[in-house]
Design an enzyme around this catalytic site. Structure first.
Site, PDB file in Angstrom:
ATOM      1  CG  HIS A 186      29.460  34.763  32.169  1.00  0.00           C
ATOM      2  ND1 HIS A 186      30.322  33.710  31.970  1.00  0.00           N
ATOM      3  CD2 HIS A 186      29.967  35.481  33.195  1.00  0.00           C
ATOM      4  CE1 HIS A 186      31.309  33.792  32.852  1.00  0.00           C
ATOM      5  NE2 HIS A 186      31.116  34.865  33.606  1.00  0.00           N
TER       6      HIS A 186
ATOM      7  CE  LYS B  97      28.566  33.405  39.273  1.00  0.00           C
ATOM      8  NZ  LYS B  97      29.635  34.387  39.256  1.00  0.00           N
TER       9      LYS B  97
ATOM     10  CD  GLN C 278      25.396  37.016  38.584  1.00  0.00           C
ATOM     11  OE1 GLN C 278      25.000  37.305  39.715  1.00  0.00           O
ATOM     12  NE2 GLN C 278      26.687  36.951  38.285  1.00  0.00           N
TER      13      GLN C 278
ATOM     14  CB  CYS D 147      33.226  36.555  31.693  1.00  0.00           C
ATOM     15  SG  CYS D 147      34.626  36.240  32.739  1.00  0.00           S
TER      16      CYS D 147
ATOM     17  CG  ASP E  49      24.006  31.666  32.853  1.00  0.00           C
ATOM     18  OD1 ASP E  49      23.911  31.513  34.089  1.00  0.00           O
ATOM     19  OD2 ASP E  49      24.991  32.186  32.301  1.00  0.00           O
TER      20      ASP E  49
HETATM   21  N1  7TS Z   1      26.728  32.965  33.941  1.00  0.00           N
HETATM   22  C1  7TS Z   1      26.598  34.158  34.532  1.00  0.00           C
HETATM   23  C2  7TS Z   1      25.397  34.986  34.228  1.00  0.00           C
HETATM   24  C3  7TS Z   1      27.571  34.594  35.417  1.00  0.00           C
HETATM   25  O1  7TS Z   1      27.432  35.773  35.999  1.00  0.00           O
HETATM   26  C4  7TS Z   1      28.695  33.775  35.672  1.00  0.00           C
HETATM   27  C5  7TS Z   1      29.820  34.233  36.549  1.00  0.00           C
HETATM   28  C6  7TS Z   1      28.764  32.532  35.060  1.00  0.00           C
HETATM   29  C7  7TS Z   1      27.772  32.162  34.185  1.00  0.00           C
HETATM   30  C8  7TS Z   1      29.883  31.575  35.330  1.00  0.00           C
HETATM   31  O2  7TS Z   1      29.811  31.110  36.614  1.00  0.00           O
HETATM   32  P1  7TS Z   1      30.923  30.092  37.157  1.00  0.00           P
HETATM   33  O3  7TS Z   1      30.528  29.848  38.566  1.00  0.00           O
HETATM   34  O4  7TS Z   1      30.856  28.895  36.308  1.00  0.00           O
HETATM   35  O5  7TS Z   1      32.222  30.815  37.027  1.00  0.00           O
HETATM   36  N2  7TS Z   1      29.946  35.610  36.664  1.00  0.00           N
HETATM   37  C9  7TS Z   1      30.975  36.287  37.179  1.00  0.00           C
HETATM   38  C10 7TS Z   1      30.984  37.662  37.267  1.00  0.00           C
HETATM   39  O6  7TS Z   1      30.063  38.394  36.889  1.00  0.00           O
HETATM   40  N3  7TS Z   1      32.153  38.052  37.807  1.00  0.00           N
HETATM   41  O7  7TS Z   1      32.888  36.973  38.073  1.00  0.00           O
HETATM   42  C11 7TS Z   1      32.174  35.856  37.682  1.00  0.00           C
END
Ligand code: 7TS
Length: 422
Positions: free
Chosen positions: A126, A229, A206, A368, A203
């Site tokens: 990501h 999440k 997920q 992303c 990371d």
């Molecule tokens: N890493 C992964 C694997 C992610 O899926 C996401 C967000 C992030 C980092 C960033 O997370 P944040 O909470 O800092 O924004 N993924 C997604 C997605 O798949 N669709 O919208 C956000």
């Protein structure tokens, strides 16, 4: 193989905890990989803070401030227990995964990465686990190198030994791809990286929400995830780090709460975790996250994983019947509850738009993860993702909606204006 005290999810009861599913027909929410829905107990816990003990933490010498401090710190303990961190001060509250990774890139990165060093990433990342390392590389003169994936969407582990050299200082990789659902073989990658003398940032945006993650067993150096999440509120995330690394690292943000003593020209810094929590934190959100951890633990992370695996297998079978569909990523048993797909002749944004009119929410776009899109040879995909509240009926509604999209788009073919890619 489920463990002895395994208790399957009671999805019907779980859905009653989420007011958003009370509408008729209920929302088929298939975008939890972006952000999940919030169960009532989490909202209630935050309401309780605002209604009965709202105040700042770590400073008030009065009852409600002490109560707020206690609840905030209890949330930290719950998060530590969830990922089996040895001590709760290894849990730093941030805003989200993105901020957690940036914290490592600025603080650990600036102190440890030099010109000529190498940082190994994967093609699955990501942007949150890519751009901070690009910025670090630009600041320091380090180089980024990438672990590629196979045609099946699995990381090409055979390349890893060649990629890791004495120049490698860091490996930063996702536990689960937010596009393909690929579960990366973290344990062996971490062992190999450590043998080469590199630190490892995981990371876990997920993974932590969906199955049990044990930081001591993995032996990762840093691990990042987001509250929103995992049934928690927006605005709170987590960085876990090994104690000796966090202790050595310089502060990331300067200001109130992170200091021990301040002179005109210099300051000394507070102990962990305060050193990395400058300013008033997201108090209600951290408390909410603590209750989200309770909620997920009560449902059972193993049961959540089994439930998502069942939905994933079911969805793979049903989606394969749809004419012109391409499913991306590995076989269901090698991935988490995420399915990216395209349908010949229909832009993913049109798919998502038509599904929305049917009460089905999915995500469409580059997710992303533009380097991964380039690797797949597409600009965008549609994506459905599952969580503990999803049912096979949601999958049926997705498939019905996709057939409707095909009918509609075939009918309108020839009348449409060329569209721009969003
Ligand atoms: N890493 C992964 C694997 C992610 O899926 C996401 C967000 C992030 C980092 C960033 O997370 P944040 O909470 O800092 O924004 N993924 C997604 C997605 O798949 N669709 O919208 C956000």
């Amino acid at each position: 193989m489920p463990t002895a005290n395994f208790r399957p999810l009671d999805v019907e009861a779980i859905r009653k905890d989420f007011p958003i599913f009370a509408s008729t027909p209920p929302l088929a929410f298939l975008d939890s990989a972006s952000s999940t829905q919030t169960p009532h107990p989490v909202v209630e816990a935050m309401d309780r803070y605002y209604d009965t003990y709202r105040s700042n933490i770590h400073r008030g010498i009065y009852r409600i401030s002490e109560e707020a401090t206690e609840q905030y710190e209890r949330a930290r303990q719950k998060v530590a227990k969830l990922i089996n961190a040895q001590r709760s001060r290894q849990i730093i509250f941030t805003r989200n995964t993105t901020e957690s990774i940036n914290l490592v890139a600025y603080s650990w990165g600036s102190a440890n990465i030099r010109e000529g060093d190498e940082i190994v990433l994967t093609v699955l990342e990501h942007h949150s686990n890519l751009v901070p390392w690009q910025l670090l590389a630009q600041r320091t003169g380090a180089t980024l190198r990438f672990l590629e994936m196979t045609d099946e969407g699995l990381l090409d582990f055979t390349q890893l030994r060649d990629l890791l050299t004495e120049k490698t200082k860091l490996v930063a990789l996702t536990h689960v791809s937010n596009v393909l659902g690929t579960i990366t073989p973290l344990q062996s990658i971490i062992e190999t990286a450590h043998a080469a003398g590199a630190k490892v940032v995981v990371d876990a945006a997920q993974s932590v929400p969906h199955f049990r993650v044990d930081v001591q067993q993995l032996d990762c150096d840093f691990l990042a995830f987001s509250g929103h999440k995992m049934c928690g509120p927006t605005g709170v995330g987590v960085l876990y780090g090994k104690l000796e690394l966090l202790q050595e690292m310089p502060p990331f943000l300067g200001g109130g709460s992170m200091i021990r003593a301040v002179e005109r020209d210099v300051s000394t810094y507070a102990d962990l975790p305060a050193k990395f929590e400058a300013g008033t934190p997201s108090i209600a959100e951290a408390i909410g996250l603590g209750h989200a951890v309770d909620y997920l633990t009560h449902a059972g992370l193993e049961a959540i994983h089994v439930h998502e695996q069942e939905l994933l297998k079911y969805a793979h079978l049903r989606l394969q019947d749809i004419e012109g569909i391409t499913l991306y990523g590995p076989a269901p048993h090698q991935k988490a509850g995420v399915i990216a797909f395209n349908i010949a002749g229909i832009h993913p944004h049109d798919i998502a738009g038509i599904l929305d009119t049917q009460g089905v929410a999915i995500r469409a776009g580059h997710h992303c993860a533009q380097p991964l899109m380039h690797k797949l040879g597409v600009i965008a995909t549609a994506r459905a993702s599952f969580y503990l509240y999803n049912t096979t009926e949601d999958v049926e509604r997705l498939c019905d909606g996709l057939r409707k999209a095909q009918t509609l788009m075939t009918r309108t073919k020839g009348h449409e204006k060329p569209r721009r890619n969003r």
